[in-house]
Design a protein around this motif. Structure first.
Motif, PDB file in Angstrom:
ATOM      1  N   LEU A 118     -17.225  -0.143 -10.267  1.00  0.00           N
ATOM      2  CA  LEU A 118     -16.759  -1.324  -9.541  1.00  0.00           C
ATOM      3  C   LEU A 118     -17.083  -2.596 -10.318  1.00  0.00           C
ATOM      4  O   LEU A 118     -16.254  -3.514 -10.398  1.00  0.00           O
ATOM      5  N   LEU A 119     -18.270  -2.653 -10.906  1.00  0.00           N
ATOM      6  CA  LEU A 119     -18.643  -3.832 -11.695  1.00  0.00           C
ATOM      7  C   LEU A 119     -17.705  -4.004 -12.881  1.00  0.00           C
ATOM      8  O   LEU A 119     -17.256  -5.122 -13.174  1.00  0.00           O
ATOM      9  N   ASP A 120     -17.403  -2.908 -13.587  1.00  0.00           N
ATOM     10  CA  ASP A 120     -16.475  -2.976 -14.716  1.00  0.00           C
ATOM     11  C   ASP A 120     -15.093  -3.421 -14.254  1.00  0.00           C
ATOM     12  O   ASP A 120     -14.433  -4.241 -14.901  1.00  0.00           O
ATOM     13  N   TYR A 121     -14.647  -2.868 -13.142  1.00  0.00           N
ATOM     14  CA  TYR A 121     -13.315  -3.194 -12.629  1.00  0.00           C
ATOM     15  C   TYR A 121     -13.214  -4.674 -12.269  1.00  0.00           C
ATOM     16  O   TYR A 121     -12.211  -5.330 -12.572  1.00  0.00           O
ATOM     17  N   ARG A 122     -14.244  -5.194 -11.631  1.00  0.00           N
ATOM     18  CA  ARG A 122     -14.220  -6.605 -11.241  1.00  0.00           C
ATOM     19  C   ARG A 122     -14.184  -7.509 -12.471  1.00  0.00           C
ATOM     20  O   ARG A 122     -13.601  -8.601 -12.425  1.00  0.00           O
ATOM     21  N   ALA A 123     -14.787  -7.047 -13.552  1.00  0.00           N
ATOM     22  CA  ALA A 123     -14.839  -7.880 -14.756  1.00  0.00           C
ATOM     23  C   ALA A 123     -13.565  -7.763 -15.589  1.00  0.00           C
ATOM     24  O   ALA A 123     -13.124  -8.744 -16.199  1.00  0.00           O
ATOM     25  N   THR A 124     -12.947  -6.572 -15.610  1.00  0.00           N
ATOM     26  CA  THR A 124     -11.850  -6.338 -16.559  1.00  0.00           C
ATOM     27  C   THR A 124     -10.583  -5.742 -15.941  1.00  0.00           C
ATOM     28  O   THR A 124      -9.553  -5.679 -16.611  1.00  0.00           O
ATOM     29  N   GLY A 125     -10.663  -5.271 -14.702  1.00  0.00           N
ATOM     30  CA  GLY A 125      -9.542  -4.550 -14.121  1.00  0.00           C
ATOM     31  C   GLY A 125      -9.450  -3.120 -14.612  1.00  0.00           C
ATOM     32  O   GLY A 125      -8.487  -2.410 -14.303  1.00  0.00           O
ATOM     33  N   GLU A 126     -10.450  -2.684 -15.367  1.00  0.00           N
ATOM     34  CA  GLU A 126     -10.459  -1.345 -15.943  1.00  0.00           C
ATOM     35  C   GLU A 126     -11.822  -0.693 -15.715  1.00  0.00           C
ATOM     36  O   GLU A 126     -12.811  -1.374 -15.437  1.00  0.00           O
ATOM     37  N   ILE A 130      -9.685   2.486 -18.678  1.00  0.00           N
ATOM     38  CA  ILE A 130      -8.585   2.966 -17.839  1.00  0.00           C
ATOM     39  C   ILE A 130      -8.176   1.853 -16.882  1.00  0.00           C
ATOM     40  O   ILE A 130      -8.984   1.424 -16.038  1.00  0.00           O
ATOM     41  N   ALA A 131      -6.952   1.382 -17.009  1.00  0.00           N
ATOM     42  CA  ALA A 131      -6.463   0.309 -16.137  1.00  0.00           C
ATOM     43  C   ALA A 131      -6.245   0.858 -14.727  1.00  0.00           C
ATOM     44  O   ALA A 131      -5.681   1.941 -14.543  1.00  0.00           O
ATOM     45  N   LEU A 132      -6.689   0.091 -13.734  1.00  0.00           N
ATOM     46  CA  LEU A 132      -6.554   0.495 -12.341  1.00  0.00           C
ATOM     47  C   LEU A 132      -5.691  -0.512 -11.586  1.00  0.00           C
ATOM     48  O   LEU A 132      -5.536  -1.657 -12.029  1.00  0.00           O
ATOM     49  N   PRO A 133      -5.125  -0.113 -10.449  1.00  0.00           N
ATOM     50  CA  PRO A 133      -4.294  -1.049  -9.679  1.00  0.00           C
ATOM     51  C   PRO A 133      -5.088  -2.279  -9.251  1.00  0.00           C
ATOM     52  O   PRO A 133      -6.319  -2.228  -9.127  1.00  0.00           O
ATOM     53  N   PRO A 134      -4.399  -3.383  -9.002  1.00  0.00           N
ATOM     54  CA  PRO A 134      -5.092  -4.590  -8.538  1.00  0.00           C
ATOM     55  C   PRO A 134      -5.556  -4.443  -7.091  1.00  0.00           C
ATOM     56  O   PRO A 134      -5.110  -3.548  -6.370  1.00  0.00           O
ATOM     57  N   ASP A 135      -6.460  -5.337  -6.708  1.00  0.00           N
ATOM     58  CA  ASP A 135      -6.880  -5.484  -5.309  1.00  0.00           C
ATOM     59  C   ASP A 135      -7.672  -4.296  -4.765  1.00  0.00           C
ATOM     60  O   ASP A 135      -7.742  -4.091  -3.547  1.00  0.00           O
TER      61      ASP A 135
END
Length: 310
Positions: A118-126, A130-135
């Motif tokens: 979650l921390l990585d996703y919030r910083a990079t969207g990935e 691995i790119a993940l959907p927004p929101d």
């Protein structure tokens, strides 16, 4: 700072290493000489501190759970377990296992977004490239499970998420592909089993190795060459290596209730503990109610998943 107690002496075994929770020995006498003896203690660690307080039966719960999962997964990948015939002092919380050449990769599968992912996703969207959907939010279910490897950190340090390309450069493309495939296969099997018991398996960390040259491990496809011969080691699918959530309580967008040591973390960070995380000092001893609640959560996870009474 880690404060790991000295491992007890065991007849017929030589102590090799102690981690936050486990003690590792070499068997030096008897028919299993040369194998390893892995002992799960009742120790518990949070925020890179091994607490002075222990959780009764924790080591046995983790060992029993791992053995149960190894059996559920035996058609996917062999395990390192050789025998449960161990010294009486550690009976029930130890296994004799093979010596493996361990891959220097923490193999993590995620079906839900939380924790370091979650921390990585919030910083990079990935997550791990691995790119993940927004929101997406804390606790969101991912469109499909993903392989998010990490480095194996030294004792007391944090594992760090890395890209799949980094795994390829470390172990080679063929081995990286085999590790990813096995990790996702294990997660898919375990996620289904847990869901049938009303539990969400949010993510899990696995460790794999290979028998040294001349070993006879079977490949996942039944062969013995190529990248076959991968063996599942360490513990597997326990509350110490996985995030289990009660399915009926799952609500994305907040921290989830969990079957693990989150009770201990929450208490340590609460005002009632009197502990300042920034002080550099270890947390104080756990109160009895926190010990009892933590033990109860581990036991509940074991009984729900395995269907066995403690």
């Amino acid at each position: 700072m880690l404060n790991i107690p000295a491992a007890p002496a065991l007849d017929g075994a030589r102590h090799l290493h102690s981690g936050k929770v486990r003690d590792l020995y070499e068997v030096v006498e008897g028919p299993q000489a040369g194998h390893l003896l892995m002992v799960a203690s009742d120790r518990i660690s949070i925020f890179d501190f091994v607490l002075d307080t222990t959780i009764p039966d924790k080591g046995e719960i983790l060992t029993r759970m791992s053995l149960w999962w190894f059996e559920q997964l035996r058609d996917l990948v062999p395990s390192h377990v050789v025998s449960t015939d161990v010294p009486e002092d550690v009976r029930g919380r130890a296994v004799i296992c093979e010596r493996l050449d361990m891959y220097p990769v923490e193999c993590v599968a995620r079906g839900y977004l939380t924790g370091s992912g979650l921390l990585d996703y919030r910083a990079t969207g990935e997550v791990c490239g691995i790119a993940l959907p927004p929101d997406l939010v804390d606790g969101s279910r991912l469109p499909e499970p993903i392989f998010t490897p990490a480095t194996k950190a030294d004792l007391g340090d944090h594992d760090e998420n890395v890209s799949y390309a980094a795994v390829e450069s470390t172990v080679g493309a063929d081995h990286a592909a085999a590790l990813r495939e096995l990790t996702l296969q294990v997660y898919a099997r375990a996620e289904q089993v847990a869901r049938e018991q009303g539990i969400i398996l949010a993510d899990t960390k696995l460790e794999f190795g290979r028998r040294p040259a001349g070993g006879a491990a079977s490949a996942p496809d039944g062969g013995t060459g190529g990248t076959g011969g991968i063996v599942l080691g360490d513990e597997v699918l326990t509350p110490d290596s996985s995030r289990f959530w009660p399915a009926e309580d799952w609500v994305p967008g907040r921290a989830q209730a969990s079957y693990d040591k989150q009770i201990v973390r929450d208490w340590a960070l609460s005002a009632s503990s009197g502990w300042d995380r920034s002080s550099g000092e270890a947390p104080p001893p756990l109160p009895e109610e926190v010990i009892d609640l933590t033990r109860a959560r581990y036991l509940e996870a074991y009984e729900l998943l395995t269907g066995e009474s403690w």
